[in-house]
Design an enzyme around this catalytic site. Structure first.
Site, short mmCIF file in Angstrom:
data_model
loop_
_atom_site.label_atom_id
_atom_site.label_comp_id
_atom_site.label_asym_id
_atom_site.label_seq_id
_atom_site.Cartn_x
_atom_site.Cartn_y
_atom_site.Cartn_z
N CYS A 262 0.76 -1.38 -0.01
CA CYS A 262 -0.06 0.11 -0.04
C CYS A 262 0.97 1.20 0.03
CB CYS A 262 -0.98 -0.20 1.22
SG CYS A 262 -2.33 1.05 1.03
N HIS B 227 -3.73 -4.96 0.48
CA HIS B 227 -3.21 -5.53 2.04
C HIS B 227 -3.60 -7.04 1.57
CE1 HIS B 227 -2.79 -1.69 4.02
NE2 HIS B 227 -3.65 -1.61 3.29
N GLU C 270 -2.26 -8.92 4.11
CA GLU C 270 -2.21 -9.55 5.36
C GLU C 270 -3.70 -9.54 5.85
OE1 GLU C 270 -1.80 -5.15 5.76
OE2 GLU C 270 -1.43 -6.63 4.54
N SER D 170 -2.35 -14.53 37.16
CA SER D 170 -3.68 -14.15 37.21
C SER D 170 -4.75 -14.87 36.86
CB SER D 170 -3.63 -12.88 36.03
OG SER D 170 -3.47 -13.52 34.69
N GLY D 171 -4.48 -16.12 36.58
CA GLY D 171 -5.52 -17.21 36.01
C GLY D 171 -5.46 -16.88 34.40
N ASP E 193 -1.31 -15.77 29.45
CA ASP E 193 -0.13 -15.05 29.49
C ASP E 193 0.62 -15.44 30.58
OD1 ASP E 193 -1.01 -14.28 26.95
OD2 ASP E 193 -1.11 -11.97 27.78
N SER E 194 0.30 -14.94 31.74
CA SER E 194 1.04 -15.44 33.00
C SER E 194 1.21 -16.88 33.28
CB SER E 194 0.41 -14.65 34.11
OG SER E 194 -0.80 -15.23 34.29
N SER E 195 0.24 -17.73 33.00
CA SER E 195 0.40 -19.02 33.20
C SER E 195 1.44 -19.56 32.30
CB SER E 195 -0.98 -19.51 32.81
OG SER E 195 -2.09 -19.41 33.66
#
Length: 511
Positions: free
Chosen positions: A81, A169, A171, A223-224, A227-229
């Site tokens: 583009c 585009h 993508e 946090s449950g 990501d954190s897991s």
């Protein structure tokens, strides 16, 4: 050392999507601002460069002007583009305002069959256009390799060079063969090996963490969420019991979530401490009804609780965080940090307060990649498939002041909704769902009595990454059943509404 595609960002809303599509091909890529192009020119792992689109016109004062001197002739380049218009302008072609702004679906009426960029793609394929300028005609330095009914130069190649440009585009999902085109460029033309896999990431990251952390102690807030897991699993595999996980009950989790998630973590063998801090959070939130004030109170209280618990552990030197790649990109975006719409759910201030170094095992991954890595590592499916849940939890799904009574009411409403989605087989079709307690009371009739009770809103959206979202078209029969169940079983609610707003213009959460 993995092959790398460098994506130079001109500010397009689709830049992250380019990266995610390249990653789908098991090829590693990084996004950097166009102004930093020269800084990576000597990187031997770069096999190709992609120039993103942009909200700018090439004629605008201060429009991005990317320095490709270190790449042209060394690695292939694909310009998308705005990038296509920039290279056309440099080649002497006229880039003019379109008489008819082309936005949305179009079809390639002609394709140069000999060009490897279009291998496996036939004329008539659908593409997605989004531009106000157009390249009116090519110069001798350009060879047109695709056209649409209205755009002669829908794609071109610089003669004698491995420099390809597309006006559309590839993508976005509306470009039917977009992933094939990117495959042709990344795997075919750039000759990337496609070895960026979840298993390879786990092996590389665990080895890197083992070397980086040595014999040090690390503390991490769970946090449950996914990501954190996944970050915890990677750190646990690298350093074992020297990782100390803390899971705080802020009183704003879903019904019974604290105990169920804590048990899941223990089954995974994590060294974890659960902290019941509900009363401390409720006290901090008392009298607050403004969304940002509530978010800041929740964040501040979390820091106090986490800091207190972390100091019970001796000789901690590192703070583990579940930062993912979109967070990293936003902090170095082409136009600087994004405008703050709301405070970020990740709590800042901890490393400085606790004088800790930060370790972020997931900082190279997008959300969908985090899930794939979690699956590779055997993460509990109940956590792996869990919908995203805001850091402040029900604190931003209770509009107005938060009280334990309101939390208890919303627990029941939310539980009925989420369990209903699971029972109907709809949960995995929804990206995020939840209930919102509105600061509204309405008249109703139950039996022969007049009621004046609370209204709740149900929210369910489909999305790929949360950047945009559409409201989910749940069956009317399901919504009717859930509405009846909520009103009949939750005392204090006599009205249920369904949110049919998309993002943008609305946000996913109400606060």
């Amino acid at each position: 050392m993995h092959d790398k595609i460098l994506i130079l960002d001109h500010g397009s809303q689709y830049t992250q999507l380019i990266a995610r599509r390249v990653r789908e091909l098991n090829v590693y890529c990084e996004i950097h601002p166009f102004s930093k192009a020269a800084a990576f020119a000597d990187d031997p792992t770069i096999r190709g460069v992609i120039l993103s689109g942009s909200p700018f016109s090439v004629h605008d004062e201060g429009a991005p002007d990317t320095d490709l001197a270190g790449y042209l002739g060394r690695v292939p380049v694909l310009a998308v583009c705005y990038g296509a218009q920039l290279l056309a302008k440099r080649a002497g072609a006229p880039v003019v305002r379109s008489k008819v702004r082309e936005y949305g679906r179009a079809h390639l009426t002609t394709i140069a069959a000999q060009e490897h960029l279009f291998d496996g793609i036939a004329a008539g394929t659908q593409v997605w256009m989004s531009h106000g300028d157009t390249i009116s005609h090519p110069t001798e330095a350009m060879e047109v390799i695709a056209s649409t009914e209205h755009v002669l130069v829908a794609a071109y190649r610089l003669v004698g060079q491995e420099v390809y440009s597309v006006q559309f585009h590839p993508e976005v999902y509306h470009t039917t063969d977009g992933l094939q085109l990117l495959h042709n460029f990344v795997i075919g033309i750039c000759a990337c090996t496609g070895d960026w896999t979840p298993r390879g990431f786990v092996e590389d990251t665990v080895a890197q963490l083992t070397k980086q952390l040595g014999d040090d102690q690390v503390v991490l807030a769970l946090s449950g969420g996914v990501d954190s897991s996944v970050a915890a699993l990677l750190l646990d595999r690298a350093i074992g019991d020297r990782l100390h996980c803390i899971f705080v009950d802020n009183g704003l989790l879903r019904k019974d979530e604290f105990n169920s998630v804590l048990e899941s973590y223990r089954h995974l063998g994590l060294n974890i401490t659960g902290v019941d801090a509900r009363e401390q959070f409720y006290a901090a939130l008392q009298g607050l009804d403004e969304p940002e004030a509530k978010r800041k109170a929740i964040g501040r209280t979390f820091i106090e609780v986490f800091d207190r618990e972390a100091h019970r552990i001796k000789d901690v030197k590192w703070l583990g965080q579940g930062t993912i790649y979109p967070d990293v990109i936003e902090s170095v975006s082409v136009n600087g940090p994004s405008v703050t719409i709301k405070s970020h759910h990740n709590v800042g201030g901890l490393p400085e307060r606790m004088k800790l170094k930060v370790v972020e095992p997931l900082r190279l991954l997008f959300k969908d990649e985090v899930r794939r890595v979690g699956r590779e590592m055997g993460l509990d499916p109940n956590i792996l498939g869990r919908h995203p849940f805001p850091g402040p939890g029900l604190g931003i799904r209770i509009l107005g002041e938060i009280t334990p009574e309101k939390v208890a009411l919303l627990h029941e409403v939310d539980h009925i909704f989420i369990q209903g989605l699971k029972e109907e087989g709809l949960y995995d079709q929804v990206w995020q769902a939840g209930a919102i307690l509105l600061p509204v009371r309405s008249v109703g009739v139950m039996g022969d009595e007049r009621t004046y009770e609370n209204a709740v809103a149900l929210r369910a959206v489909t999305s790929t990454d949360g950047m945009t979202a559409d409201w989910c078209h749940l069956p009317y029969s399901f919504l009717a059943r859930i509405s009846n169940a909520i009103i009949n079983r939750v005392k204090g609610v006599n009205r249920v509404v369904y949110d049919i707003s998309s993002k943008p213009p609305a946000t996913i959460e109400w606060e």
